[in-house]
Scaffold this motif. Structure first.
Motif, PDB file in Angstrom:
ATOM      1  N   ALA A  24       0.976  -1.071   0.088  1.00 18.63           N
ATOM      2  CA  ALA A  24       0.136  -0.036  -0.022  1.00 18.63           C
ATOM      3  C   ALA A  24       0.907   1.104  -0.040  1.00 18.63           C
ATOM      4  CB  ALA A  24      -0.794   0.130   1.242  1.00 18.63           C
ATOM      5  N   THR A  25       1.780   1.199   1.013  1.00 19.61           N
ATOM      6  CA  THR A  25       2.854   2.482   0.885  1.00 19.61           C
ATOM      7  C   THR A  25       3.548   2.530  -0.516  1.00 19.61           C
ATOM      8  OG1 THR A  25       3.129   2.070   3.342  1.00 19.61           O
ATOM      9  CG2 THR A  25       4.768   3.351   2.177  1.00 19.61           C
ATOM     10  N   PHE A  26       3.704   1.325  -0.974  1.00 19.22           N
ATOM     11  CA  PHE A  26       4.701   1.752  -2.474  1.00 19.22           C
ATOM     12  C   PHE A  26       3.707   2.212  -3.566  1.00 19.22           C
ATOM     13  CE2 PHE A  26       5.525  -0.383  -6.198  1.00 19.22           C
ATOM     14  CZ  PHE A  26       6.703   0.018  -6.795  1.00 19.22           C
ATOM     15  N   MET A  27       2.332   1.834  -3.415  1.00 17.29           N
ATOM     16  CA  MET A  27       1.533   2.489  -4.257  1.00 17.29           C
ATOM     17  C   MET A  27       1.101   3.592  -4.160  1.00 17.29           C
ATOM     18  SD  MET A  27      -0.877  -1.157  -4.802  1.00 17.29           S
ATOM     19  CE  MET A  27      -1.935  -0.517  -6.122  1.00 17.29           C
ATOM     20  N   TYR A  28       0.959   4.032  -2.991  1.00 17.76           N
ATOM     21  CA  TYR A  28       0.538   5.523  -2.570  1.00 17.76           C
ATOM     22  C   TYR A  28       1.606   6.419  -2.801  1.00 17.76           C
ATOM     23  CZ  TYR A  28      -3.792   5.181  -0.085  1.00 17.76           C
ATOM     24  OH  TYR A  28      -4.913   4.811   0.149  1.00 17.76           O
ATOM     25  N   HIS A  29       2.942   5.986  -2.798  1.00 18.18           N
ATOM     26  CA  HIS A  29       4.347   6.731  -2.713  1.00 18.18           C
ATOM     27  C   HIS A  29       4.196   7.420  -4.294  1.00 18.18           C
ATOM     28  CE1 HIS A  29       8.639   7.702  -3.185  1.00 18.18           C
ATOM     29  NE2 HIS A  29       8.687   7.742  -1.986  1.00 18.18           N
ATOM     30  N   GLY A  30       3.755   6.521  -5.384  1.00 18.01           N
ATOM     31  CA  GLY A  30       3.684   6.976  -6.725  1.00 18.01           C
ATOM     32  C   GLY A  30       2.728   8.193  -6.822  1.00 18.01           C
TER      33      GLY A  30
END
Length: 275
Positions: A153-159
């Protein structure tokens, strides 16, 4: 040219029907067998029921304590998804907007953790958290789902956070808003497409998950729907009719969720894909 296009459309329609049949067939067999007696299932598992009977549903509802198991699944799913979405969005916002050197290492560690399969840490997980008396509770189960779902989730939100204009945040700060208010009222609403997509993925994952609850939840009081369904399959005998009815009962809440949320689901997936 028209005949060629028509032929392609017909071929695409036929292929789509074949894929639909492949996906529908298992669900149809579960539903039909849930209407049969144990003897009918053994005689002809692929055939139609001789008579429609809902006795299996009544027995499954009572045996698995469906209402209690349903409430446990709802509590675990809603709490876990809410924690994953809110905390991972806040973490991604912190990693993007605060230019600390350590932030790159934190993101790298989060991404690297997604490579490790759960089965590789399953035994030490049970051993460590068992010694800490953190098993056998649906509240701790939600906490564990947060840990396993935070990285993706953090990886997807980061972008997505990178695409949020800083000028909007600066304008809110000039108007007197604090950091938390800027995130909650300016940034987080812009992240709605990815939040919807993550909510869909996490709801399906957590609602249908069996392995992690089977390791954490020991007492019958805290069993979720997948766990309650599993106990219809014994070591020496299995009542497949009742088990199929229990599976249908477990699927119904997800179908209802989709029917009520299909507009938001399709919109979130499409907007997420465009992003």
């Amino acid at each position: 040219m028209m005949s060629g296009k028509t032929g392609k459309r017909i071929l695409l329609f036929i292929v789509s029907l074949l894929f639909l049949a492949v996906f529908i067939f298992p669900l149809l067999m579960i539903f039909l067998n849930s209407m049969k007696s144990r003897l009918d299932i053994v005689r002809d598992p692929l055939g139609l029921p001789t008579e429609l009977s809902f006795v299996n549903y009544k027995e499954a509802y009572m045996t698995m304590n469906f209402s209690h198991a349903l409430m446990n699944s709802v509590i675990v799913t809603v709490l876990s998804v809410a924690l994953i979405i809110v905390l991972s969005a806040m973490l991604a916002y912190f990693l993007v907007r605060w230019n600390w050197k350590i932030n790159n290492y934190i993101l790298m560690i989060l991404v690297s953790s997604m490579i490790i399969p759960f089965q590789a840490v399953m035994i030490p997980f049970v051993s460590i958290f068992g010694d800490l008396n953190m098993l056998n509770s649906k509240w701790w189960l939600a906490y564990f789902y947060l840990g396993f779902g935070l990285s993706l989730a953090t990886f997807m939100y980061h972008g997505f956070v990178k695409g949020v204009p800083k000028e909007l945040e600066e304008a809110a700060l000039i108007d007197g808003a604090g950091k938390f208010r800027v995130f909650g009222q300016v940034v987080f609403p812009i992240l709605k497409p990815i939040s919807t997509t993550l909510a869909i993925l996490d709801v399906l994952w957590i609602w249908n998950d069996f392995l992690l609850p089977s390791l954490v939840l020991i007492s019958e009081e805290d069993r979720t729907l997948p766990l309650s369904t599993f106990y219809f399959f014994g070591k020496y005998t299995s009542d497949y009719g009742v088990a199929m009815a229990a599976l249908v009962l477990s699927i119904i809440p997800v179908i209802i969720f989709y029917l009520f949320m299909q507009k938001q689901i399709i919109q979130g997936v499409v907007e997420g894909a465009v992003k």
